[in-house]
Design a protein around this motif. Structure first.
Motif, PDB file in Angstrom:
ATOM      1  N   GLU A  81      59.355  95.057  72.661  1.00 60.76           N
ATOM      2  CA  GLU A  81      60.016  95.959  73.599  1.00 60.76           C
ATOM      3  C   GLU A  81      59.937  95.299  74.967  1.00 60.76           C
ATOM      4  O   GLU A  81      58.854  94.961  75.432  1.00 60.76           O
ATOM      5  CB  GLU A  81      59.337  97.335  73.612  1.00 60.76           C
ATOM      6  CG  GLU A  81      59.476  98.085  72.300  1.00 60.76           C
ATOM      7  CD  GLU A  81      58.918  99.493  72.371  1.00 60.76           C
ATOM      8  OE1 GLU A  81      58.438  99.869  73.470  1.00 60.76           O
ATOM      9  OE2 GLU A  81      58.940 100.197  71.347  1.00 60.76           O
ATOM     10  N   GLN A  82      61.092  95.098  75.585  1.00 54.29           N
ATOM     11  CA  GLN A  82      61.161  94.403  76.863  1.00 54.29           C
ATOM     12  C   GLN A  82      61.550  95.372  77.974  1.00 54.29           C
ATOM     13  O   GLN A  82      62.455  96.190  77.816  1.00 54.29           O
ATOM     14  CB  GLN A  82      62.191  93.267  76.802  1.00 54.29           C
ATOM     15  CG  GLN A  82      62.340  92.499  78.113  1.00 54.29           C
ATOM     16  CD  GLN A  82      63.525  91.548  78.090  1.00 54.29           C
ATOM     17  OE1 GLN A  82      64.531  91.805  77.443  1.00 54.29           O
ATOM     18  NE2 GLN A  82      63.408  90.438  78.796  1.00 54.29           N
ATOM     19  N   THR A  83      60.844  95.251  79.086  1.00 56.76           N
ATOM     20  CA  THR A  83      61.183  96.011  80.290  1.00 56.76           C
ATOM     21  C   THR A  83      61.245  95.053  81.465  1.00 56.76           C
ATOM     22  O   THR A  83      60.339  94.242  81.659  1.00 56.76           O
ATOM     23  CB  THR A  83      60.132  97.100  80.579  1.00 56.76           C
ATOM     24  OG1 THR A  83      59.998  97.956  79.443  1.00 56.76           O
ATOM     25  CG2 THR A  83      60.540  97.936  81.790  1.00 56.76           C
ATOM     26  N   VAL A  84      62.328  95.142  82.233  1.00 56.71           N
ATOM     27  CA  VAL A  84      62.481  94.314  83.421  1.00 56.71           C
ATOM     28  C   VAL A  84      62.551  95.231  84.638  1.00 56.71           C
ATOM     29  O   VAL A  84      63.343  96.170  84.662  1.00 56.71           O
ATOM     30  CB  VAL A  84      63.762  93.445  83.353  1.00 56.71           C
ATOM     31  CG1 VAL A  84      63.859  92.551  84.593  1.00 56.71           C
ATOM     32  CG2 VAL A  84      63.772  92.597  82.079  1.00 56.71           C
ATOM     33  N   VAL A  85      61.687  94.962  85.631  1.00 58.41           N
ATOM     34  CA  VAL A  85      61.700  95.739  86.864  1.00 58.41           C
ATOM     35  C   VAL A  85      61.975  94.808  88.037  1.00 58.41           C
ATOM     36  O   VAL A  85      61.631  93.624  88.001  1.00 58.41           O
ATOM     37  CB  VAL A  85      60.375  96.496  87.091  1.00 58.41           C
ATOM     38  CG1 VAL A  85      60.120  97.485  85.967  1.00 58.41           C
ATOM     39  CG2 VAL A  85      59.206  95.526  87.236  1.00 58.41           C
ATOM     40  N   ASP A  86      62.602  95.344  89.089  1.00 55.29           N
ATOM     41  CA  ASP A  86      62.878  94.533  90.270  1.00 55.29           C
ATOM     42  C   ASP A  86      61.708  94.595  91.238  1.00 55.29           C
ATOM     43  O   ASP A  86      60.649  95.172  90.926  1.00 55.29           O
ATOM     44  CB  ASP A  86      64.194  94.970  90.934  1.00 55.29           C
ATOM     45  CG  ASP A  86      64.165  96.422  91.433  1.00 55.29           C
ATOM     46  OD1 ASP A  86      63.062  96.997  91.584  1.00 55.29           O
ATOM     47  OD2 ASP A  86      65.255  96.985  91.671  1.00 55.29           O
ATOM     48  N   ALA A  87      61.885  94.008  92.414  1.00 52.08           N
ATOM     49  CA  ALA A  87      60.791  93.935  93.392  1.00 52.08           C
ATOM     50  C   ALA A  87      60.336  95.300  93.866  1.00 52.08           C
ATOM     51  O   ALA A  87      59.208  95.466  94.330  1.00 52.08           O
ATOM     52  CB  ALA A  87      61.228  93.076  94.584  1.00 52.08           C
TER      53      ALA A  87
END
Length: 260
Positions: A81-87
């Motif tokens: 399960e992949q999660t990408v968050v920004d700055a």
């Protein structure tokens, strides 16, 4: 292929003594001051040399520890399960799929949500299959991931490993918390990998292993300060590898963009 895959898996990781020149020195004290300066400089150089040697030695020990863990992981297959968050910690992408790796240098990445995508690294080339536009992009694997610490997952080459600095972290959390990994198990081991040459797409890669020495999560901080976290499930390290695992069957209707 979605942006997260292209960004994270095809990354496009003197000591000098103060000079006395031009400084007025009284002739009566010149010898004493010069001797004191030379002694202090020698001490400073010696201390810095010892510190550098210690740092190199520690890095070698940590690097050897990580290499030992990965060398035992000759095969790896797991759901993720992949999660990408920004700055600003806003979620910008989520995905689910399967990752399969064998050493040396072979990887298969498939997503099933939110879209079906496929990326295969066969040891020589990276094949990016975009079923939506019916196109396959082919890249040289050596060029595609040469500066990306992800290469260490499957590489056994000493020269490749020498391009990265490796540190071991407590509780899987980096010093600045930029690549935090949730860790409620004191048996977890986390390693942070940083390219020695700056300017690459990936700033740091953090690998976390459980008490059975299995890779349980992977965490990447990129140059845009986005953080991608992959949490693995249904981990397998011994399984039969079918002949077509690291090959791509291209339909006749697909356009092939070969950039090797």
């Amino acid at each position: 292929m979605n942006k997260a895959v292209s960004v994270y898996f095809i990354s496009a990781f003197f000591i000098s003594a103060p000079s006395l020149a031009g400084v007025p020195v009284d002739s009566a004290t010149t010898s004493v001051e010069l001797n004191a300066t030379n002694i202090q400089n020698a001490y400073d150089v010696s201390a810095d040399t010892v510190a550098t040697a210690t740092s190199v030695s520690e890095n070698e020990v940590v690097s050897s520890s990580l290499r030992a863990l990965l060398s035992d992981m000759k095969q790896f297959r797991a759901g993720f399960e992949q999660t990408v968050v920004d700055a600003q910690q806003n979620v910008v992408h989520e995905a689910q799929g399967t990752l399969t790796m064998t050493r040396p240098n072979k990887l298969r990445w498939e997503t099933t949500f939110p879209d079906e995508t496929l990326l295969v690294a066969d040891g020589e080339a990276v094949w990016n299959v975009d079923t939506f536009v019916e196109q396959v992009t082919v890249l040289s694997q050596a060029n595609a991931i040469k500066d990306n610490p992800i290469v260490l997952l499957t590489s056994t080459d000493d020269g490749t490993w020498s391009k990265f600095s490796i540190s071991q972290m407590n509780s899987g959390i980096s010093a600045d918390n930029s690549t935090s990994v949730i860790n409620n198990d004191t048996a977890l081991q986390s390693y942070q990998i940083t390219p020695k040459e700056e300017g690459g797409q990936i700033v740091t890669l953090t690998l976390t292993f459980n008490q059975d020495n299995e890779l349980t999560s992977l965490n990447m901080l990129d140059a845009q300060q986005q953080i991608s976290t992959l949490v693995f499930n249904n981990i397998e390290t011994r399984f039969p590898v079918s002949a077509d695992t690291f090959s791509v069957d291209i339909p006749d209707s697909f356009i092939v963009d070969d950039q090797r």
